[in-house]
Design a protein around this motif. Sequence first.
Motif, PDB file in Angstrom:
ATOM      1  N   ALA B  26      26.586 -41.977   7.567  1.00  0.00           N
ATOM      2  CA  ALA B  26      26.815 -40.883   6.631  1.00  0.00           C
ATOM      3  C   ALA B  26      26.914 -41.420   5.213  1.00  0.00           C
ATOM      4  O   ALA B  26      26.300 -40.901   4.273  1.00  0.00           O
ATOM      5  CB  ALA B  26      28.091 -40.143   7.006  1.00  0.00           C
ATOM      6  N   ALA B  27      27.686 -42.492   5.061  1.00  0.00           N
ATOM      7  CA  ALA B  27      27.861 -43.081   3.734  1.00  0.00           C
ATOM      8  C   ALA B  27      26.516 -43.525   3.165  1.00  0.00           C
ATOM      9  O   ALA B  27      26.212 -43.315   1.994  1.00  0.00           O
ATOM     10  CB  ALA B  27      28.814 -44.265   3.816  1.00  0.00           C
ATOM     11  N   LEU B  28      25.726 -44.123   4.021  1.00  0.00           N
ATOM     12  CA  LEU B  28      24.412 -44.597   3.589  1.00  0.00           C
ATOM     13  C   LEU B  28      23.583 -43.452   3.022  1.00  0.00           C
ATOM     14  O   LEU B  28      22.962 -43.567   1.963  1.00  0.00           O
ATOM     15  CB  LEU B  28      23.697 -45.214   4.794  1.00  0.00           C
ATOM     16  CG  LEU B  28      22.815 -46.423   4.547  1.00  0.00           C
ATOM     17  CD1 LEU B  28      23.510 -47.408   3.632  1.00  0.00           C
ATOM     18  CD2 LEU B  28      22.466 -47.080   5.861  1.00  0.00           C
ATOM     19  N   ALA B  32      22.542 -42.946  -0.944  1.00  0.00           N
ATOM     20  CA  ALA B  32      21.128 -42.799  -1.313  1.00  0.00           C
ATOM     21  C   ALA B  32      20.937 -41.551  -2.176  1.00  0.00           C
ATOM     22  O   ALA B  32      20.146 -41.543  -3.114  1.00  0.00           O
ATOM     23  CB  ALA B  32      20.268 -42.712  -0.058  1.00  0.00           C
ATOM     24  N   GLU B  33      21.684 -40.503  -1.852  1.00  0.00           N
ATOM     25  CA  GLU B  33      21.571 -39.248  -2.601  1.00  0.00           C
ATOM     26  C   GLU B  33      22.194 -39.330  -3.977  1.00  0.00           C
ATOM     27  O   GLU B  33      21.579 -38.997  -4.989  1.00  0.00           O
ATOM     28  CB  GLU B  33      22.302 -38.139  -1.842  1.00  0.00           C
ATOM     29  CG  GLU B  33      21.449 -37.306  -0.920  1.00  0.00           C
ATOM     30  CD  GLU B  33      22.299 -36.211  -0.322  1.00  0.00           C
ATOM     31  OE1 GLU B  33      22.950 -35.504  -1.102  1.00  0.00           O
ATOM     32  OE2 GLU B  33      22.363 -36.096   0.929  1.00  0.00           O
ATOM     33  N   LYS B  34      23.469 -39.741  -3.996  1.00  0.00           N
ATOM     34  CA  LYS B  34      24.240 -39.568  -5.223  1.00  0.00           C
ATOM     35  C   LYS B  34      24.736 -40.868  -5.828  1.00  0.00           C
ATOM     36  O   LYS B  34      25.504 -40.843  -6.782  1.00  0.00           O
ATOM     37  CB  LYS B  34      25.428 -38.647  -4.937  1.00  0.00           C
ATOM     38  CG  LYS B  34      25.009 -37.332  -4.249  1.00  0.00           C
ATOM     39  CD  LYS B  34      26.175 -36.385  -4.052  1.00  0.00           C
ATOM     40  CE  LYS B  34      27.122 -36.868  -2.985  1.00  0.00           C
ATOM     41  NZ  LYS B  34      28.218 -35.946  -2.677  1.00  0.00           N
ATOM     42  N   GLY B  35      24.319 -41.990  -5.271  1.00  0.00           N
ATOM     43  CA  GLY B  35      24.775 -43.255  -5.820  1.00  0.00           C
ATOM     44  C   GLY B  35      26.141 -43.638  -5.288  1.00  0.00           C
ATOM     45  O   GLY B  35      26.884 -42.791  -4.798  1.00  0.00           O
ATOM     46  N   ALA B  36      26.449 -44.926  -5.378  1.00  0.00           N
ATOM     47  CA  ALA B  36      27.715 -45.406  -4.836  1.00  0.00           C
ATOM     48  C   ALA B  36      28.892 -44.773  -5.557  1.00  0.00           C
ATOM     49  O   ALA B  36      29.944 -44.547  -4.972  1.00  0.00           O
ATOM     50  CB  ALA B  36      27.793 -46.924  -4.954  1.00  0.00           C
ATOM     51  N   PHE B  41      34.707 -40.672   0.263  1.00  0.00           N
ATOM     52  CA  PHE B  41      35.196 -40.920   1.601  1.00  0.00           C
ATOM     53  C   PHE B  41      35.305 -39.596   2.364  1.00  0.00           C
ATOM     54  O   PHE B  41      34.926 -39.495   3.529  1.00  0.00           O
ATOM     55  CB  PHE B  41      36.576 -41.552   1.493  1.00  0.00           C
ATOM     56  CG  PHE B  41      36.801 -42.643   2.484  1.00  0.00           C
ATOM     57  CD1 PHE B  41      35.753 -43.374   3.002  1.00  0.00           C
ATOM     58  CD2 PHE B  41      38.084 -42.961   2.900  1.00  0.00           C
ATOM     59  CE1 PHE B  41      35.966 -44.388   3.924  1.00  0.00           C
ATOM     60  CE2 PHE B  41      38.307 -43.966   3.820  1.00  0.00           C
ATOM     61  CZ  PHE B  41      37.255 -44.678   4.327  1.00  0.00           C
ATOM     62  N   ALA B  42      35.820 -38.596   1.699  1.00  0.00           N
ATOM     63  CA  ALA B  42      36.035 -37.297   2.320  1.00  0.00           C
ATOM     64  C   ALA B  42      34.706 -36.689   2.798  1.00  0.00           C
ATOM     65  O   ALA B  42      34.631 -36.131   3.880  1.00  0.00           O
ATOM     66  CB  ALA B  42      36.720 -36.354   1.330  1.00  0.00           C
ATOM     67  N   GLU B  64      36.455 -50.774   1.455  1.00  0.00           N
ATOM     68  CA  GLU B  64      36.045 -51.580   2.599  1.00  0.00           C
ATOM     69  C   GLU B  64      34.792 -50.995   3.245  1.00  0.00           C
ATOM     70  O   GLU B  64      33.938 -51.728   3.736  1.00  0.00           O
ATOM     71  CB  GLU B  64      37.161 -51.685   3.624  1.00  0.00           C
ATOM     72  CG  GLU B  64      36.906 -52.826   4.593  1.00  0.00           C
ATOM     73  CD  GLU B  64      37.925 -52.875   5.706  1.00  0.00           C
ATOM     74  OE1 GLU B  64      38.941 -53.568   5.527  1.00  0.00           O
ATOM     75  OE2 GLU B  64      37.707 -52.234   6.753  1.00  0.00           O
ATOM     76  N   LEU B  65      34.676 -49.692   3.225  1.00  0.00           N
ATOM     77  CA  LEU B  65      33.454 -49.082   3.752  1.00  0.00           C
ATOM     78  C   LEU B  65      32.258 -49.545   2.898  1.00  0.00           C
ATOM     79  O   LEU B  65      31.230 -49.991   3.410  1.00  0.00           O
ATOM     80  CB  LEU B  65      33.565 -47.558   3.692  1.00  0.00           C
ATOM     81  CG  LEU B  65      32.746 -46.755   4.703  1.00  0.00           C
ATOM     82  CD1 LEU B  65      32.870 -45.269   4.408  1.00  0.00           C
ATOM     83  CD2 LEU B  65      31.280 -47.134   4.663  1.00  0.00           C
ATOM     84  N   LEU B  66      32.427 -49.443   1.590  1.00  0.00           N
ATOM     85  CA  LEU B  66      31.367 -49.855   0.678  1.00  0.00           C
ATOM     86  C   LEU B  66      30.990 -51.314   0.903  1.00  0.00           C
ATOM     87  O   LEU B  66      29.817 -51.681   0.956  1.00  0.00           O
ATOM     88  CB  LEU B  66      31.864 -49.671  -0.761  1.00  0.00           C
ATOM     89  CG  LEU B  66      30.910 -48.969  -1.712  1.00  0.00           C
ATOM     90  CD1 LEU B  66      30.412 -47.679  -1.097  1.00  0.00           C
ATOM     91  CD2 LEU B  66      31.592 -48.692  -3.043  1.00  0.00           C
ATOM     92  N   SER B  67      32.013 -52.098   1.055  1.00  0.00           N
ATOM     93  CA  SER B  67      31.811 -53.520   1.264  1.00  0.00           C
ATOM     94  C   SER B  67      31.052 -53.778   2.569  1.00  0.00           C
ATOM     95  O   SER B  67      30.169 -54.635   2.643  1.00  0.00           O
ATOM     96  CB  SER B  67      33.186 -54.186   1.272  1.00  0.00           C
ATOM     97  OG  SER B  67      33.082 -55.536   1.565  1.00  0.00           O
ATOM     98  N   SER B  68      31.378 -53.019   3.602  1.00  0.00           N
ATOM     99  CA  SER B  68      30.673 -53.158   4.886  1.00  0.00           C
ATOM    100  C   SER B  68      29.199 -52.835   4.726  1.00  0.00           C
ATOM    101  O   SER B  68      28.323 -53.501   5.292  1.00  0.00           O
ATOM    102  CB  SER B  68      31.268 -52.223   5.931  1.00  0.00           C
ATOM    103  OG  SER B  68      32.572 -52.621   6.267  1.00  0.00           O
ATOM    104  N   ILE B  69      28.941 -51.782   3.963  1.00  0.00           N
ATOM    105  CA  ILE B  69      27.555 -51.401   3.752  1.00  0.00           C
ATOM    106  C   ILE B  69      26.815 -52.479   2.979  1.00  0.00           C
ATOM    107  O   ILE B  69      25.688 -52.831   3.309  1.00  0.00           O
ATOM    108  CB  ILE B  69      27.492 -50.047   3.027  1.00  0.00           C
ATOM    109  CG1 ILE B  69      27.976 -48.958   3.986  1.00  0.00           C
ATOM    110  CG2 ILE B  69      26.087 -49.757   2.541  1.00  0.00           C
ATOM    111  CD1 ILE B  69      27.718 -47.563   3.508  1.00  0.00           C
ATOM    112  N   ALA B  70      27.477 -53.019   1.974  1.00  0.00           N
ATOM    113  CA  ALA B  70      26.849 -54.087   1.206  1.00  0.00           C
ATOM    114  C   ALA B  70      26.525 -55.264   2.120  1.00  0.00           C
ATOM    115  O   ALA B  70      25.431 -55.832   2.064  1.00  0.00           O
ATOM    116  CB  ALA B  70      27.768 -54.526   0.074  1.00  0.00           C
ATOM    117  N   GLN B  71      27.457 -55.579   3.000  1.00  0.00           N
ATOM    118  CA  GLN B  71      27.221 -56.712   3.895  1.00  0.00           C
ATOM    119  C   GLN B  71      26.028 -56.453   4.809  1.00  0.00           C
ATOM    120  O   GLN B  71      25.124 -57.277   4.937  1.00  0.00           O
ATOM    121  CB  GLN B  71      28.471 -56.974   4.726  1.00  0.00           C
ATOM    122  CG  GLN B  71      28.318 -58.171   5.637  1.00  0.00           C
ATOM    123  CD  GLN B  71      29.595 -58.468   6.393  1.00  0.00           C
ATOM    124  OE1 GLN B  71      30.686 -58.058   5.971  1.00  0.00           O
ATOM    125  NE2 GLN B  71      29.479 -59.162   7.503  1.00  0.00           N
TER     126      GLN B  71
END
Lengths: 246, 246
Positions: B26-28, B32-36, B41-42, B64-71
């Motif tokens: 979902a975060a991805l 992609a839509e609205k930028g980081a 989170f909500a 941490e979610l963002l960081s996971s995605i970056a990883q």
Amino acid sequence: MSWRKEQRRAERGYHHGNLKEALLQAALGLIAEKGAAGFTFADAARMAGVSAAAPYRHFRDRDELLSSIAQRGFEQFEARLSAAWDDGRPDTVTAFERVGKAYLTFAREEPAFYNAMFESGVPVDANPALQAASERAFNIIRAAAERLAALTPPGTPRPPAMMMALHIWSMAHGVASLFSRGDAARRKLPMSPDELLEAEVLIYLRGLGFPTDRRPAARGAEPPPVPPEAPSGSGVPPGGPWGKPK
Amino acid sequence: MSWRKEQRRAERGYHHGNLKEALLQAALGLIAEKGAAGFTFADAARMAGVSAAAPYRHFRDRDELLSSIAQRGFEQFEARLSAAWDDGRPDTVTAFERVGKAYLTFAREEPAFYNAMFESGVPVDANPALQAASERAFNIIRAAAERLAALTPPGTPRPPAMMMALHIWSMAHGVASLFSRGDAARRKLPMSPDELLEAEVLIYLRGLGFPTDRRPAARGAEPPPVPPEAPSGSGVPPGGPWGKPK
DNA sequence: CTGCTCATGTAAAGGTCGTTCACATGAGCT
DNA sequence: AGCTCATGTGAACGACCTTTACATGAGCAG
């Protein structure tokens, strides 16, 4: 508790007098500290000593403030690049390298502006004034590239100036955003960002046929340069732009 | 009103079953839509059909979610670069150029990952796993540069491979973030970002002494390359990397 | 000086977020 | 069958963005 607010009010009266400017300065400071993402409208208002609603008298919303800062940034950027270029004095290559250095210097010394300009997600093409400012800044690089392209040694094909300008811009921006700012600067590098960019540009120019280990002016169509004070100080060290290879 | 939530619950029961993965996906999409910066989170929780508090069972906080995605992004990035490099087949220069193209392709096709990796403000050096993933990706470029450096024609000084790698990286990142993504791509360019980068790298390599208008393999220490199917398809057009000059 | 006007500021309120906490649920093991 | 613990819920707090109705006072007309 609220004596501070009261005191502030007593100091400045009900009307601030120069709130727009104060907000811009406050925002600049906050962005430099915490990045464009971390900056908040409310904080800027607090810092200026006004209520959270006051900024809306001067900016449609938070994005417009950011956009204003970006625009100001491009204007200062243009001024710096323009000064560095100095219309190609004392000679085109020297001035060109100075522009590259000025690019990195700006990115390092004005992180808030650079952030707002390139990393804040502000859509440059949404605001005509912003876009115009951005283009004026780029045009300095473009003009410099044009002059440089005109100097291509005889026998080598002449590269399109626009392409050169875009190449130089991408190198400068790449080095600046990867190695020259904030945490990114902590990556362990074998050389400073300035040196890295200088070598990159020199190698690139050599690839275009420019003799980079000596002033190219003498053999081009350019008028003879003013003799520099430091005879070869800004030249390229022997062995190539990166120093002596092992 | 809440029938939707009830239905969701009916579909999946009280426990989601794979919430962590669902949140990442979902975060991805949202990034992609609205930028980081615009991602919340909500929203990710809503999209996964869970309450706003549920994500905290899987990620300490939004960062941490963002960081996971970056990883994850760096891992996929490494895979793509690695596949493009293909251990230098069929010959070093061809493979090297393919890496550059792969860089841009990744930036274009995976804007969410690229954003999280390089433009989200995630401090790479704060998370060891993230930093390691980032370094593994960079090491592909570094390894390629190393092989390329070893091919410098006799008579030319050999450039430090690390420097080459940093140069290439800065070019690719510069082109990607300035011209190859989102609104930035709307700047009117005389050529595509891919062509722009390819020309830039070729000029750079030529500046290092590589003969770029023909395969350099024959004269280096490299074993003879596998004969390519398209005889000179990926070679350089006559007149230089940018086409014919006026 | 008086009084009007309008730019500029304030307080209050609604909506969204991030985050925490006490509590609910149920999958899997004993 | 019963226990346990990972996983999800709802409510609540504070911060932020933004809007709205109201307050203030600087500058100008008469």
